[in-house]
Motif scaffolding. Sequence first.
Motif, short mmCIF file in Angstrom:
data_model
loop_
_atom_site.label_atom_id
_atom_site.label_comp_id
_atom_site.label_asym_id
_atom_site.label_seq_id
_atom_site.Cartn_x
_atom_site.Cartn_y
_atom_site.Cartn_z
N ILE A 165 2.56 1.80 -3.40
CA ILE A 165 1.66 2.28 -4.44
C ILE A 165 1.29 3.75 -4.24
CG2 ILE A 165 -0.65 2.02 -5.44
CD1 ILE A 165 -0.39 -0.99 -4.83
N PHE A 166 1.01 4.09 -3.00
CA PHE A 166 0.45 5.43 -2.75
C PHE A 166 1.49 6.44 -2.27
CE2 PHE A 166 -3.17 2.58 -2.39
CZ PHE A 166 -4.10 3.20 -3.21
N PHE A 176 0.84 -1.21 0.00
CA PHE A 176 0.00 0.00 0.00
C PHE A 176 0.87 1.25 0.00
CE2 PHE A 176 -2.17 3.37 2.28
CZ PHE A 176 -3.39 3.46 1.60
N ARG A 177 1.92 1.26 0.85
CA ARG A 177 2.79 2.43 0.92
C ARG A 177 3.56 2.61 -0.40
NH1 ARG A 177 3.95 4.48 6.03
NH2 ARG A 177 6.00 5.14 5.28
#
Length: 315
Positions: free
Chosen positions: A248-249, A245-246
């Motif tokens: 990707i974002f 998640f980190r």
Amino acid sequence: MVVPVFNEEESLPLLFRRLYSVLDGLGRDYEVIFTNDGSSDGSSALLAAQYRARPDVTRVIEFNANYGQHMAVMAAFESARGDVVVTLDADLQNPPEEIPKLLAQTDAGHDCVGGIRARRRDSLFRREASRLVNFARARMTNIRMTDQGCMLRAYSRAVVGAVIRSGASNTFIPALACSLARSPVEIAVAHEERRNGRSNYSLARLIRLNFDLVTAFTTAPLQLFTLFAMACSAGSLLLVLVLAFRRIFLGAEAEGLFTLFGILFFLVSVCMTGIGLIGEYVGRTYQVVRGRARYHISRVLGFPPEQAPAREEKP
């Protein structure tokens, strides 16, 4: 009466005086079987002299090497003839004068009588370590013993026979006997400071003995490790999702590499612990399967021909 002996040259003369005085005063038929567990001091000569002094009730089994306290007791069990068998350490920390207390309980119908050392005269470290091991053993097995380290115990002939038939190559006799007993009981017995020398149980031997205790009676450590491994797997999956998640974002982060290294090292250490734990069980299985002698007897004194133990005993 069963007494394992290992390098107790200084304690034996006093043990002989006190032990035989107590047994002579009981008004019962008895025999005392000493197992010399490969002593390197003068214990062998003292045991031979005691046999010559009291050949009517004294028996001696001599091992060719040191096989451990519990194998010494097992060898004596296989030759003992009494309806009740009492075990006693040779260092006099458990006074022989307490033996009548145990016999009173066997007379009352109990087939396994365990001693609980009242006001232990050991170091703080030994007392706390013993308490911790007792706690762990009680949680991982169904064996209920207050003081597993006390060797002043009495067993019926039926329990002794069951212990012999178990054929275990690595075993903790007090726990095994307690698990086989129909009516076990525990009583408080006196405890004295060691009069001579040092304890024969080093920290390494105590750790090894407790490995035997746990692995011989339960698979709980394997189950606990499996649960821990499952929890680690779930945590690792969650961490991977967070890092993804980190990534990707928030974009690439240099510190993420070190996080992965930390996770990797942790999981590798968990795997190594598990392999070692499994190895303990596999090693004990191997010792039983290969069928080698648990101990070798080099000499016996005082046994009639039909009762003399074999020079080589196999599990």
